[in-house]
Motif scaffolding. Structure first.
Motif, PDB file in Angstrom:
ATOM      1  N   TYR A 186     -22.336  -7.813   7.530  1.00 34.06           N
ATOM      2  CA  TYR A 186     -22.001  -8.507   6.284  1.00 34.06           C
ATOM      3  C   TYR A 186     -20.565  -8.167   5.878  1.00 34.06           C
ATOM      4  CZ  TYR A 186     -27.029  -9.000   6.358  1.00 34.06           C
ATOM      5  OH  TYR A 186     -28.319  -9.286   6.756  1.00 34.06           O
ATOM      6  N   ASN A 201     -25.100  -3.457   3.887  1.00 39.09           N
ATOM      7  CA  ASN A 201     -26.190  -4.425   3.782  1.00 39.09           C
ATOM      8  C   ASN A 201     -25.745  -5.624   2.948  1.00 39.09           C
ATOM      9  OD1 ASN A 201     -26.667  -3.652   0.917  1.00 39.09           O
ATOM     10  ND2 ASN A 201     -27.384  -1.746   1.865  1.00 39.09           N
ATOM     11  N   LYS A 202     -26.566  -6.633   2.956  1.00 36.03           N
ATOM     12  CA  LYS A 202     -26.229  -7.890   2.283  1.00 36.03           C
ATOM     13  C   LYS A 202     -26.170  -7.718   0.765  1.00 36.03           C
ATOM     14  CE  LYS A 202     -27.641 -12.774   2.093  1.00 36.03           C
ATOM     15  NZ  LYS A 202     -27.635 -12.885   0.612  1.00 36.03           N
ATOM     16  N   SER A 203     -27.093  -6.962   0.208  1.00 32.84           N
ATOM     17  CA  SER A 203     -27.145  -6.813  -1.243  1.00 32.84           C
ATOM     18  C   SER A 203     -25.891  -6.138  -1.787  1.00 32.84           C
ATOM     19  CB  SER A 203     -28.400  -6.032  -1.665  1.00 32.84           C
ATOM     20  OG  SER A 203     -28.419  -4.752  -1.054  1.00 32.84           O
ATOM     21  N   SER A 204     -25.395  -5.119  -1.059  1.00 37.92           N
ATOM     22  CA  SER A 204     -24.175  -4.426  -1.495  1.00 37.92           C
ATOM     23  C   SER A 204     -22.981  -5.383  -1.461  1.00 37.92           C
ATOM     24  CB  SER A 204     -23.887  -3.222  -0.596  1.00 37.92           C
ATOM     25  OG  SER A 204     -24.909  -2.283  -0.679  1.00 37.92           O
ATOM     26  N   ASP A 206     -23.061  -8.730  -1.580  1.00 34.18           N
ATOM     27  CA  ASP A 206     -23.213  -9.786  -2.582  1.00 34.18           C
ATOM     28  C   ASP A 206     -22.913  -9.273  -3.986  1.00 34.18           C
ATOM     29  OD1 ASP A 206     -23.874 -11.433  -0.532  1.00 34.18           O
ATOM     30  OD2 ASP A 206     -26.030 -11.489  -0.959  1.00 34.18           O
ATOM     31  N   PHE A 207     -23.304  -8.033  -4.255  1.00 34.90           N
ATOM     32  CA  PHE A 207     -23.027  -7.437  -5.567  1.00 34.90           C
ATOM     33  C   PHE A 207     -21.523  -7.311  -5.799  1.00 34.90           C
ATOM     34  CE2 PHE A 207     -22.123  -3.772  -8.281  1.00 34.90           C
ATOM     35  CZ  PHE A 207     -22.881  -4.076  -9.402  1.00 34.90           C
TER      36      PHE A 207
END
Length: 428
Positions: A186, A201-204, A206-207
């Motif tokens: 990512y 990771n994706k969540s980090s 995107d945040f």
């Protein structure tokens, strides 16, 4: 008499219980004072009583034993291996009991050990101490089996050492677990620095994009390492003289992934290592049919043709490589080499001539033929030098050609160029 026997039995059990508690307390006391030698000694004595311990005492003992053996990172490799096993025993026991009294502390200890060994392994790899790196990465994997990437790092370190037996063991483990190493990465560009960064990771990611600290997010799946793993297994077998196992490893992989170009090239490489150039050529041609826009494949076929003395075919393959990739420096170099190979025969004929008028005429014809060879090679060498200004081999060949052609100015310019390259390479 019966009551007396019962009393004796109770006394014996009570004494054993006290002995267990005393040994465990001795380990705790030694650990509190960081006296790991005494802690290990007390661990050995307590272990003799483990068969009679209850599960709660066993769990505590396993934790203390791990601490004693690990010795805050100063334990030997064998001691650390045993410490890891002890922590695994603790987690398995408490999981079975359904009461996780010591598991949390064991997990915290494992995390600390993972970080310590990961740092040591990375430092060792950076310093090219691949043997130490391999052991370190393998220990990290054992402490965190879900992180199979570290076993791959251990295998890569071992094969670089080279420690082929250890590398083979790790590679076989990876192969048997179906490890491919392919994962989604990512990325996003740092707004402040303008540099693209990889997130865990994706969540980090995107945040951070949502917070406008990063922009232009993108996902990219990393390439599978299956072909590399199988290739290295096969090549290790070849180095050990076990060609049947090498080919067997490749055949198994190809059967599962018949369209994998990486595996096809790996199999070709194995045959080349075995000295079977004909099979190598056949597989490379098959690869070019599957991937006709791959310049490297055409180049490798050119190398093989040149080694086999087939200059015409070699030139054809090199030209195909350049048609695909006009900036392929090595293809330009090798094209010039193949062309210049014809010079030796011309020079030999010139040297064998006599002094008759017929021989003099023949000499002039051969001289002109040699000039044509030079003129044919020059553009490829000039292009190779243009694409790679430090290409001293191309520069030196050009200098010699200009000298033979009597082009003094170009000869002097190329000689100066060589001096410049060599001075720069020496750091002066």
């Amino acid at each position: 008499m019966k009551k007396l026997l019962t009393l004796v039995l109770v006394v014996a059990i009570t004494s054993l219980s006290f002995a267990q508690k005393n040994e465990i307390k001795a380990i705790e006391k030694a650990l509190k004072n960081s006296n790991f030698a005494d802690a290990k000694s007390a661990t050995t004595e307590a272990e003799a009583l483990i068969g009679s311990m209850d599960d709660k005492s066993k769990a505590k003992f396993y934790l203390l034993k791990a601490k004693a053996l690990y010795a805050n990172g100063n334990g030997t490799d064998a001691n650390v291996d045993e410490a890891i096993t002890s922590l695994d025993n603790l987690k398995a026991l408490e999981s079975k009991m359904g009461k996780l009294k010591y598991t949390q502390e064991a997990n915290e200890m494992t995390t600390g050990m993972v970080n310590t060994f990961l740092t040591k392994a990375n430092d060792a790899f950076t310093n090219k101490n691949y043997k130490v790196a391999a052991k370190g990465f393998e220990k990290v994997y054992r402490m965190s089996p879900k992180d199979t990437l570290y076993l791959y790092y251990a295998a890569s370190s071992a094969v670089t050492e080279p420690d082929y037996n250890t590398a083979l063991d790790y590679y076989l483990q990876l192969k048997n677990m179906g490890y491919s190493g392919a994962q989604m990465n990512y990325y996003a560009t740092n707004v402040e620095t303008g540099e693209e960064e990889n997130f865990a990771n994706k969540s980090s990611r995107d945040f951070s994009v949502k917070a406008k600290l990063h922009k232009d997010p993108r996902n990219e799946k990393s390439e599978s390492k299956t072909a590399e793993i199988v290739k290295n297994i096969a090549l290790i077998y070849v180095s050990q003289g076990d060609n049947e196992k090498a080919l067997g490893a490749m055949a198994d992989a190809r059967a599962e992934n018949p369209d994998d170009i990486g595996l096809l090239l790996s199999e070709a490489n194995v045959y080349l290592k075995m000295g079977n150039k004909e099979k190598f050529r056949s597989l490379m041609e098959e690869a070019t049919e599957k991937d006709p826009t791959n310049a490297e494949l055409q180049y490798n076929l050119g190398v093989l043709a040149a080694e086999g003395g087939n200059s015409e075919a070699a030139i054809k393959y090199y030209e195909k490589a350049l048609a695909i990739n006009p900036n392929y420096v090595d293809a330009y170099n090798n094209l010039a080499v193949v062309i210049l190979n014809g010079e030796a025969e011309i020079v030999e004929q010139m040297n064998n001539l006599g002094t008759s008028s017929a021989d003099n005429k023949k000499y002039d014809e051969l001289k002109e033929k040699r000039t044509q060879v030079y003129q044919q090679a020059i553009p490829y060498l000039e292009k190779a030098l243009e694409l790679k200004s430090t290409n001293v081999d191309a520069a030196r060949t050009l200098m010699n050609i200009y000298s033979a052609l009597g082009e003094t100015d170009k000869f002097k310019a190329m000689r100066a160029k060589i001096e410049e390259i060599e001075t720069s390479a020496n750091g002066n």
